[in-house]
Design a protein around this motif. Structure first.
Motif, PDB file in Angstrom:
ATOM      1  N   LEU A 146     -18.553  40.836 -52.486  1.00  0.00           N
ATOM      2  CA  LEU A 146     -19.776  40.266 -51.922  1.00  0.00           C
ATOM      3  C   LEU A 146     -20.829  40.074 -53.007  1.00  0.00           C
ATOM      4  N   ALA A 147     -20.705  40.840 -54.083  1.00  0.00           N
ATOM      5  CA  ALA A 147     -21.631  40.701 -55.204  1.00  0.00           C
ATOM      6  C   ALA A 147     -21.307  39.436 -55.988  1.00  0.00           C
ATOM      7  N   HIS A 148     -22.337  38.645 -56.291  1.00  0.00           N
ATOM      8  CA  HIS A 148     -22.199  37.419 -57.091  1.00  0.00           C
ATOM      9  C   HIS A 148     -21.288  36.384 -56.425  1.00  0.00           C
ATOM     10  N   ASN A 149     -21.123  36.490 -55.124  1.00  0.00           N
ATOM     11  CA  ASN A 149     -20.275  35.554 -54.380  1.00  0.00           C
ATOM     12  C   ASN A 149     -21.163  34.471 -53.780  1.00  0.00           C
ATOM     13  N   GLN A 150     -21.024  33.249 -54.285  1.00  0.00           N
ATOM     14  CA  GLN A 150     -21.906  32.165 -53.857  1.00  0.00           C
ATOM     15  C   GLN A 150     -21.752  31.850 -52.376  1.00  0.00           C
ATOM     16  N   ALA A 151     -20.571  32.102 -51.823  1.00  0.00           N
ATOM     17  CA  ALA A 151     -20.362  31.850 -50.398  1.00  0.00           C
ATOM     18  C   ALA A 151     -21.212  32.777 -49.541  1.00  0.00           C
ATOM     19  N   VAL A 152     -21.667  33.885 -50.116  1.00  0.00           N
ATOM     20  CA  VAL A 152     -22.456  34.873 -49.383  1.00  0.00           C
ATOM     21  C   VAL A 152     -23.950  34.556 -49.438  1.00  0.00           C
ATOM     22  N   TRP A 153     -24.453  34.195 -50.623  1.00  0.00           N
ATOM     23  CA  TRP A 153     -25.903  34.078 -50.766  1.00  0.00           C
ATOM     24  C   TRP A 153     -26.434  32.653 -50.740  1.00  0.00           C
ATOM     25  N   ASN A 154     -25.575  31.656 -50.927  1.00  0.00           N
ATOM     26  CA  ASN A 154     -26.061  30.286 -51.035  1.00  0.00           C
ATOM     27  C   ASN A 154     -26.413  29.705 -49.667  1.00  0.00           C
ATOM     28  N   GLY A 155     -27.453  28.889 -49.613  1.00  0.00           N
ATOM     29  CA  GLY A 155     -27.806  28.188 -48.381  1.00  0.00           C
ATOM     30  C   GLY A 155     -28.331  29.115 -47.303  1.00  0.00           C
ATOM     31  N   LYS A 156     -28.048  28.774 -46.070  1.00  0.00           N
ATOM     32  CA  LYS A 156     -28.522  29.556 -44.929  1.00  0.00           C
ATOM     33  C   LYS A 156     -27.625  30.773 -44.699  1.00  0.00           C
ATOM     34  N   PRO A 157     -28.109  31.768 -43.945  1.00  0.00           N
ATOM     35  CA  PRO A 157     -27.309  32.980 -43.716  1.00  0.00           C
ATOM     36  C   PRO A 157     -26.276  32.834 -42.607  1.00  0.00           C
ATOM     37  N   ILE A 158     -26.073  31.627 -42.125  1.00  0.00           N
ATOM     38  CA  ILE A 158     -25.240  31.407 -40.941  1.00  0.00           C
ATOM     39  C   ILE A 158     -23.816  31.916 -41.135  1.00  0.00           C
ATOM     40  N   ASP A 159     -23.197  31.605 -42.287  1.00  0.00           N
ATOM     41  CA  ASP A 159     -21.796  31.973 -42.486  1.00  0.00           C
ATOM     42  C   ASP A 159     -21.602  33.486 -42.502  1.00  0.00           C
ATOM     43  N   LEU A 160     -22.490  34.190 -43.183  1.00  0.00           N
ATOM     44  CA  LEU A 160     -22.372  35.643 -43.257  1.00  0.00           C
ATOM     45  C   LEU A 160     -22.526  36.268 -41.871  1.00  0.00           C
ATOM     46  N   ILE A 161     -23.460  35.745 -41.093  1.00  0.00           N
ATOM     47  CA  ILE A 161     -23.651  36.232 -39.722  1.00  0.00           C
ATOM     48  C   ILE A 161     -22.419  35.926 -38.877  1.00  0.00           C
ATOM     49  N   GLY A 162     -21.899  34.703 -39.013  1.00  0.00           N
ATOM     50  CA  GLY A 162     -20.716  34.316 -38.245  1.00  0.00           C
ATOM     51  C   GLY A 162     -19.522  35.196 -38.543  1.00  0.00           C
ATOM     52  N   MET A 163     -19.349  35.580 -39.815  1.00  0.00           N
ATOM     53  CA  MET A 163     -18.228  36.449 -40.179  1.00  0.00           C
ATOM     54  C   MET A 163     -18.378  37.828 -39.553  1.00  0.00           C
ATOM     55  N   MET A 164     -19.605  38.355 -39.543  1.00  0.00           N
ATOM     56  CA  MET A 164     -19.805  39.677 -38.951  1.00  0.00           C
ATOM     57  C   MET A 164     -19.642  39.642 -37.439  1.00  0.00           C
ATOM     58  N   LEU A 165     -20.087  38.573 -36.817  1.00  0.00           N
ATOM     59  CA  LEU A 165     -19.964  38.474 -35.361  1.00  0.00           C
ATOM     60  C   LEU A 165     -18.505  38.374 -34.920  1.00  0.00           C
ATOM     61  N   GLY A 166     -17.755  37.500 -35.557  1.00  0.00           N
ATOM     62  CA  GLY A 166     -16.417  37.198 -35.068  1.00  0.00           C
ATOM     63  C   GLY A 166     -15.270  37.611 -35.951  1.00  0.00           C
ATOM     64  N   GLY A 167     -15.562  38.091 -37.188  1.00  0.00           N
ATOM     65  CA  GLY A 167     -14.472  38.413 -38.097  1.00  0.00           C
ATOM     66  C   GLY A 167     -13.738  37.154 -38.520  1.00  0.00           C
ATOM     67  N   PHE A 168     -12.731  37.305 -39.375  1.00  0.00           N
ATOM     68  CA  PHE A 168     -11.904  36.148 -39.707  1.00  0.00           C
ATOM     69  C   PHE A 168     -10.608  36.604 -40.346  1.00  0.00           C
ATOM     70  N   GLU A 169      -9.635  35.712 -40.261  1.00  0.00           N
ATOM     71  CA  GLU A 169      -8.313  35.988 -40.801  1.00  0.00           C
ATOM     72  C   GLU A 169      -8.335  35.951 -42.324  1.00  0.00           C
ATOM     73  N   PRO A 170      -7.534  36.783 -42.988  1.00  0.00           N
ATOM     74  CA  PRO A 170      -7.471  36.720 -44.452  1.00  0.00           C
ATOM     75  C   PRO A 170      -6.826  35.432 -44.911  1.00  0.00           C
ATOM     76  N   TRP A 171      -7.217  34.955 -46.094  1.00  0.00           N
ATOM     77  CA  TRP A 171      -6.619  33.723 -46.608  1.00  0.00           C
ATOM     78  C   TRP A 171      -5.329  34.002 -47.338  1.00  0.00           C
ATOM     79  N   ASN A 172      -5.024  35.276 -47.549  1.00  0.00           N
ATOM     80  CA  ASN A 172      -3.793  35.661 -48.227  1.00  0.00           C
ATOM     81  C   ASN A 172      -3.114  36.744 -47.407  1.00  0.00           C
TER      82      ASN A 172
END
Length: 590
Positions: A395-421
């Protein structure tokens, strides 16, 4: 006296209506004529554009998702033409269908791929994807080449609206991007779809609110916002960049998610690929312009290629949410050279900053978030936010976490998600175990900790507004499901169930595929389908001992503390067998 006035009024009304109808017919005729002219122009320009001349080897796509991926198997042609040229056209059409990402939108769990029925929420109601198989009754089997081209390229379906207007499609179908496709490519897609086995599944009617339920009303939207034109290629672009531009702007329709929309749900073209909130979803499609501060400018070509073709890495982010299905069902199956062309084109996109005024939370929110993070998240992501190698993303230095609006991070905590690997641990969902304020606090801490450059701009209201849109994914073999089947006065309970259920917060879309086989002896029970009627019904098919039966189950929400924590499904699944199933959506597994 009154009678004469009334007659004059009705006569005037008739003249006005006739005038409106005449204008509508002229406009409709002009639109169809314009589409035909476009087709002829595209056919002539396709060779000059040089973007549709993929070789036979270059149109080979993977039939199944990548190892560890979750996605649809690509339907194989039922009838491959004996003529080599036609066979090559069908193969090219399969490639274009995959590149166009048609599978996830036109398929639902438990039904054959491309048979339609997927619900797409909008602020104006729900639109359901259509059957793309060559069924003459329910699919595209009776569509002429011109009709198919008009639907894909111009957003006009066969038929009419209010008698005189063409049947305009809602722009949920990305014809605004597909209008850049060349005529030969659209015909190749049709050749592939025509080669598939027909599936006799009826299209589900859209449930749009008045007056948007009148297709004729889309004429005004089209006049204001729909300007079909081919991809514009800049002088000096290499052939690879031209390929990438065609894929990004037309086939992959990246603009539909990554460009913000105005109040009328039309793309703001001056903000091309600068990031946008995916309508009616708890996901934010980030800025993918060449901006170094907020886009892909600081990413290496290899990092972008890895993200698009393999789902990401453990440092700069992994594909999740809607983007994960794009990778699993489309980009990961394309030849690597095509994805590299996309990277080459994205390097040419004008850098833009993400525009939105953040509402900053209090310092107390960040401090509270740190405590919550250490209690709830650090066991996997570590206190320093670095995660664990090859398993838990950083989560540190991860642009997917801090860039833009907080929507994605909130969405992941609300619903979880499948691993990509396949070797990764799934992200559990905390939507039913943490309050809106707690999720906002964790979000603000993570976006500002360890050198992350995000803003502490999440609030409890932000989370509450997204909670109804977040998609929850639950494994049915982890104790989250209890089911029983009643038949002939006897009730049999299932305690060994496998499968998966996807449910979005507003219940307009739920999909499930379950296997009860191990508990029913020689008659395995398979169940699959999707929600309908705003989530109050479940329509699908039950397979028992090889026999397929259509099912219609009632759906009841289980609410605790104002949150939906479970679903109850009940109804007849054929042969007098009554199924009762309870699915807990609050199960958290580590």
């Amino acid at each position: 006296m009154f009678g004469k006035r009334e007659k004059k009024f009705r006569k005037l009304q008739g003249i006005l209506l006739a005038g409106v109808a005449s204008v509508a017919v002229l406009l409709g005729g002009f639109a169809v004529m314009h589409l035909v002219q476009d087709a002829q122009a595209d056919a002539k320009a396709s060779t000059a554009a040089g973007v549709t001349n993929w070789s036979d080897a270059e149109t080979t796509v993977a039939a199944k998702p990548k190892v560890g991926g979750v996605g649809w198997d690509i339907p194989k042609p039922l009838n491959v033409p004996s003529d080599p040229k036609q066979a090559a056209l069908v193969k090219k059409g399969m490639f274009l269908t995959v590149a166009g990402d048609c599978l996830p939108c036109h398929s639902v769990a438990g039904e054959p791929a491309l048979a339609g029925g997927r619900a797409v929420g909008t602020p104006f109601g729900t639109v359901f994807s259509t059957n793309l198989t060559p069924s003459k009754r329910y699919g595209i089997g009776n569509m002429t080449d011109k009709q198919f081209y008009a639907a894909v390229h111009g957003g006009i379906e066969p038929g009419s609206s209010l008698l005189v207007f063409p049947k305009y499609e809602y722009p949920v179908m990305p014809y605004t991007s597909y209008s850049k496709l060349t005529y030969p490519d659209v015909m190749a897609i049709k050749a592939y779809l025509d080669s598939l086995a027909p599936v006799a599944i009826k299209n589900r009617p859209d449930t749009m609110f008045f007056p948007t339920d009148l297709r004729a009303g889309m004429l005004a939207w089209r006049l204001l916002f729909f300007n079909p034109h081919p991809v514009h290629y800049k002088a000096g672009w290499s052939q690879n960049v031209r390929h990438g531009a065609y894929l990004v702007q037309a086939l992959a329709h990246c603009n539909e998610c990554h460009t913000p929309r105005n109040i009328a749900m039309a793309s703001i073209h001056s903000r091309f690929l600068a990031g946008g909130h995916i309508i009616d979803q708890a996901w934010y499609a980030p800025n993918i312009t060449n901006s170094k501060g907020e886009g892909l400018g600081s990413w290496s070509d290899h990092a972008i290629l890895t993200y698009l073709h393999h789902g990401g890495d453990m440092k700069q982010g992994a594909a999740f949410g809607k983007m994960k299905s794009v990778v699993d069902d489309s980009l990961s199956r394309l030849p690597k050279a095509d994805v590299q062309d996309i990277v080459d084109y994205l390097r040419t996109v004008k850098p833009l900053k993400t525009h939105f005024p953040p509402t900053l939370a209090s310092a107390g929110s960040v401090a509270a978030g740190k405590v919550l993070y250490n209690n709830e998240c650090a066991r996997c992501h570590m206190k320093d936010g670095e995660g664990t190698k090859n398993n838990i993303p950083n989560l540190a230095h991860n642009q997917a976490v801090w860039n833009g609006k907080p929507i994605d991070l909130i969405g992941m905590m609300l619903g979880g998600f499948e691993p990509w690997n396949k070797d990764q641990t799934a992200m559990p969902m905390f939507g039913a175990t943490l309050t809106d304020g707690q999720i906002a606090d964790i979000t603000n801490y993570v976006r500002t900790a360890w050198g992350n450059r995000g803003k502490p701009d999440a609030t409890a209201n932000t989370v509450a507004s997204l909670r109804s849109q977040a998609t929850m994914e639950v494994d049915l073999d982890t104790g989250s499901t209890v089911a029983s089947l009643s038949e002939g006065g006897k009730t049999r309970k299932f305690d060994d169930i496998s499968g998966r259920v996807w449910v979005n917060g507003n219940r307009t879309d739920c999909r499930m595929k379950a296997d009860f086989s191990n508990q029913y002896g020689k008659n395995p029970v398979l169940l699959g389908g999707a929600c309908a009627s705003q989530g109050n019904e479940f329509i699908g098919r039950a397979t028992i001992g090889g026999k397929v039966t259509p099912v219609l189950l009632g759906v009841r929400q289980v609410i605790e503390g104002g949150h939906v924590v479970g679903l109850d499904l009940s109804g007849d699944i054929g042969g007098g067998r009554m199924l009762d199933e309870q699915i807990a959506l609050k199960t958290v597994n580590y």
